[in-house]
Design an enzyme around this catalytic site. Sequence first.
Site, PDB file in Angstrom:
ATOM      1  N   ASN A  87      24.547   6.593 -18.516  1.00 12.38           N
ATOM      2  CA  ASN A  87      25.250   6.336 -17.254  1.00 12.38           C
ATOM      3  C   ASN A  87      26.495   5.476 -17.492  1.00 12.38           C
ATOM      4  O   ASN A  87      27.608   5.816 -17.076  1.00 12.38           O
ATOM      5  CB  ASN A  87      24.322   5.644 -16.254  1.00 12.38           C
ATOM      6  N   ASP A  88      26.287   4.337 -18.167  1.00 12.05           N
ATOM      7  CA  ASP A  88      27.428   3.444 -18.422  1.00 12.05           C
ATOM      8  C   ASP A  88      28.349   3.998 -19.506  1.00 12.05           C
ATOM      9  O   ASP A  88      29.575   3.825 -19.429  1.00 12.05           O
ATOM     10  CB  ASP A  88      26.933   2.052 -18.810  1.00 12.05           C
ATOM     11  N   ARG A 118      12.953  -2.356 -17.815  1.00 11.16           N
ATOM     12  CA  ARG A 118      13.974  -3.211 -17.206  1.00 11.16           C
ATOM     13  C   ARG A 118      13.318  -4.525 -16.785  1.00 11.16           C
ATOM     14  O   ARG A 118      12.433  -4.525 -15.921  1.00 11.16           O
ATOM     15  CB  ARG A 118      14.581  -2.533 -15.983  1.00 11.16           C
ATOM     16  N   ARG A 126      30.913   4.810 -11.715  1.00  9.52           N
ATOM     17  CA  ARG A 126      29.755   5.701 -11.539  1.00  9.52           C
ATOM     18  C   ARG A 126      29.310   5.794 -10.094  1.00  9.52           C
ATOM     19  O   ARG A 126      28.564   6.696  -9.726  1.00  9.52           O
ATOM     20  CB  ARG A 126      28.587   5.212 -12.407  1.00  9.52           C
ATOM     21  N   HIS A 143       0.820  -1.206   0.000  1.00  8.64           N
ATOM     22  CA  HIS A 143       0.000   0.000   0.000  1.00  8.64           C
ATOM     23  C   HIS A 143       0.857   1.260   0.000  1.00  8.64           C
ATOM     24  O   HIS A 143       0.512   2.265  -0.619  1.00  8.64           O
ATOM     25  CB  HIS A 143      -0.933  -0.018   1.214  1.00  8.64           C
ATOM     26  N   ARG A 147      14.233  -4.214 -22.565  1.00 11.58           N
ATOM     27  CA  ARG A 147      15.643  -4.576 -22.486  1.00 11.58           C
ATOM     28  C   ARG A 147      15.765  -5.980 -21.913  1.00 11.58           C
ATOM     29  O   ARG A 147      15.187  -6.278 -20.858  1.00 11.58           O
ATOM     30  CB  ARG A 147      16.405  -3.584 -21.598  1.00 11.58           C
ATOM     31  N   CYS A 180      18.130   6.568 -22.731  1.00 10.82           N
ATOM     32  CA  CYS A 180      17.329   6.096 -21.597  1.00 10.82           C
ATOM     33  C   CYS A 180      18.101   6.203 -20.284  1.00 10.82           C
ATOM     34  O   CYS A 180      17.682   5.652 -19.274  1.00 10.82           O
ATOM     35  CB  CYS A 180      16.864   4.664 -21.816  1.00 10.82           C
ATOM     36  N   GLU A 229      26.341   1.445 -24.744  1.00 13.73           N
ATOM     37  CA  GLU A 229      26.860   1.805 -23.423  1.00 13.73           C
ATOM     38  C   GLU A 229      28.381   1.786 -23.393  1.00 13.73           C
ATOM     39  O   GLU A 229      28.977   2.146 -22.381  1.00 13.73           O
ATOM     40  CB  GLU A 229      26.325   0.835 -22.367  1.00 13.73           C
TER      41      GLU A 229
END
Length: 794
Positions: free
Chosen positions: A677-678, A529, A688, A430, A565, A725, A654
């Site tokens: 990011n990668d 993901r 990172r 919840h 992915r 992304c 990446e």
Amino acid sequence: MIGIVAVSHSPKLAEAAKELALQMTGQNPPNIQLAAGTASGEFGTDAMAVAESIGAADSGEGVVIISDLGSAVLSAEMACEFVFDVEVRVVAAPFVEGLLAAAVAASGGKNLDEVASAARSALNGKIEQLDDEPAEQKPAEKAEEADARASVKLINPMGLHARPAAALARLVNDLGSCIKISTATGRSADADSPLSVAGLGTVGGDEISIEGFGEDAAADVERVRELLASGFGEVTEPASESETNAPRAAGISAGRVVGPVATMAVTNKPPAQEEKVPEAQREGELQRALDSLKQTAEQLNQQAKTADPTAKDILEATAQLVCDGAVRSRVSQLINDSGATAEQAVWDAFSEVVIRFDSAGGKLAERACDVRDIRARVVARLEGRELAGIPTSDKPFILVARDLAPADAAQIDPKTCLGLVLGECGPTSHTAILARALGIPAVMNSGYAELHDGQRVLIDGSTGDLVVEPTDEQAEGARTAPEMSASIDFSGPGATADGVPITLAANIGWPQDVPVALANNAEGSGLFRTEFCFLNRSDAPSVSEQEAQYAQVLRGFEGKKVVIRTLDAGSDKPLPFVTIPGEENPALGVRGYRTSWRSPQILEDQLRAIANAAAQTGNSPWVMAPMIATVEEADEFVKLARSYGLKTVGVMVETPAAALCADELFEVVDFVSIGTNDLTQYTMAADRHSGELAHLGTPWQPAVLKLIAMIGKAGSRTGKSVGVCGEAASDPLLAGVLVGLGVTSLSMAPQAIARVGTALAKYSLESCRKAAQLALATSAPDAAKAAAEIALQA
């Protein structure tokens, strides 16, 4: 033919019983699958092994499960929660005799119910032969005959959990008949007790029997049947058990924020032990307990009146649980028979429910938090003290708690609460539902216990990351002030000021994220993901289990693009059945697509599940592989995916290697999606997660922008889609630069869509291109950002 699964603690017993059954069925043997013993060969049972056996046994007509004793029954019942495309009967039959009878009936072409019935009746011949009638069949032990009966299949995914159970109890309390419900496994409950009903642990697809006692039983049973058949207004696709198998660090509600910690005091402590209440005072003690229960329920109902619709339903259901008839009876028994104080009786009665819910696991275990909160509230009222509620502050804060009950979660003010860090919280709890409805980022992270008031933390509700005292570079792009996307006038679709369409999509990690994405005007998902299906497990999920989850997402985004992915295991997401333990440098090791080199079946099963989900829903997804470094890898993946009928296949970019080969990549793929990011991590050779190297880990680094520019140009030459992304997509300023570099799709946390969409609507394509060129001409990230800002705000 009906399939059969034999669940036993002993592999040898199961094998011998199967051999005997097959000898009795001759030339037309049924498909008998064994789920016996543990993976290590020891005595025991495994629910996931049972679920896999169900899939292997099913031919499309259903499966009957025969189990031996104790936990084998629990494993069988739990396995049914993992399988949604197979009709299953778990029967209370003797193991050997039941297996033989079921095998013979299945071999003879009997249907599912007939095979199940044959198994249940397996001892009748022996009983007659020995003239040994079981005690439960003797006339003196027969149960009262019901005046009316009906049955119904539950269509809501989570079955009769707290809210539906409360709705059922409200209806039954208004009827004149006594209503009992039971499951196919023989467990039963009084329908006017929501805790007893919820404790049945039902899920979507379960067959429920309804019995009515009284003059109006026929009409009342029909009303109950109609309510159960309605699905209680919930989504009709059953959800898999694995949704709740969140790891010890998991994203619960998307978004990235940074701010000071405010901890919530622990108040859920048992009352002090006291002497027994004298018999003469027990009636008054019971009344004191009942009054406290009533007053707590009234307070929750009063709170519900001013709550938003989502919180209102949850609070009303919680109030219903407070006055549960079964709990009241147990409190009365503890006081009258044992002399317990009101405080101790209430604590013990609700604690028994907590234990049952926790033991059931899955979604029901997530509701144990609600019961703990009820227990604490009633006991606090009896003791005359106030419970510690949500901390108050005139400055934004990140709330930290072990768990958060609905009554507390409903009091969260999104104007001051930036985010949540919880020690225990599942994606279907919840609290998670309310966090998503409020647009508040939330994580479940075991590091919550180490936090203290005033600490500055960064949380990422998409990944579950928690960073204590982040550097300015690490915190770049994270919100520091509450912001409700509803306050921004943006309804989509994404486009520049001169009308060039830019797809604005949502990054999602759970099927429950779909409604939130749609509420924030996402044009689909640019990154789904799929790890949630695999995390916190000892073996891979079955094809059917994955299919149910993927179908739920595809159906939710009906008519919209969904980019799936494939499994991105490895690095910070190790999986015992996929990745290599003890890698010296897992970020540069066997991760992403590379895991298929040693576990090809996992990738093939996943592609098969995605293809099945696409066929089932009619929504054809885009599919991409993570961690691609060579054109050869990309070509292998594309051919494999297309062999399963998947039409639009791409890869994640990446690695610098993939970016440098962008032209060649586009010769074999349909699209690419850049994981900034990668890509930044590998380009700058900077972990990172390292605070010391955070200044290197920004996508504003000119070297990173130059690689993105190469990808964008290659995409433009071929007319194929280039997406982003990573976190860069949620930065409104950087989004303009990315568009100028040739990016055509941006995917981000749902709550960021309005911000980015509003910003892009102010930029022309020409100004985006100018900003990109100015940024590329700089030699430092700060200079790149400053140059872009001048161009885009001119």
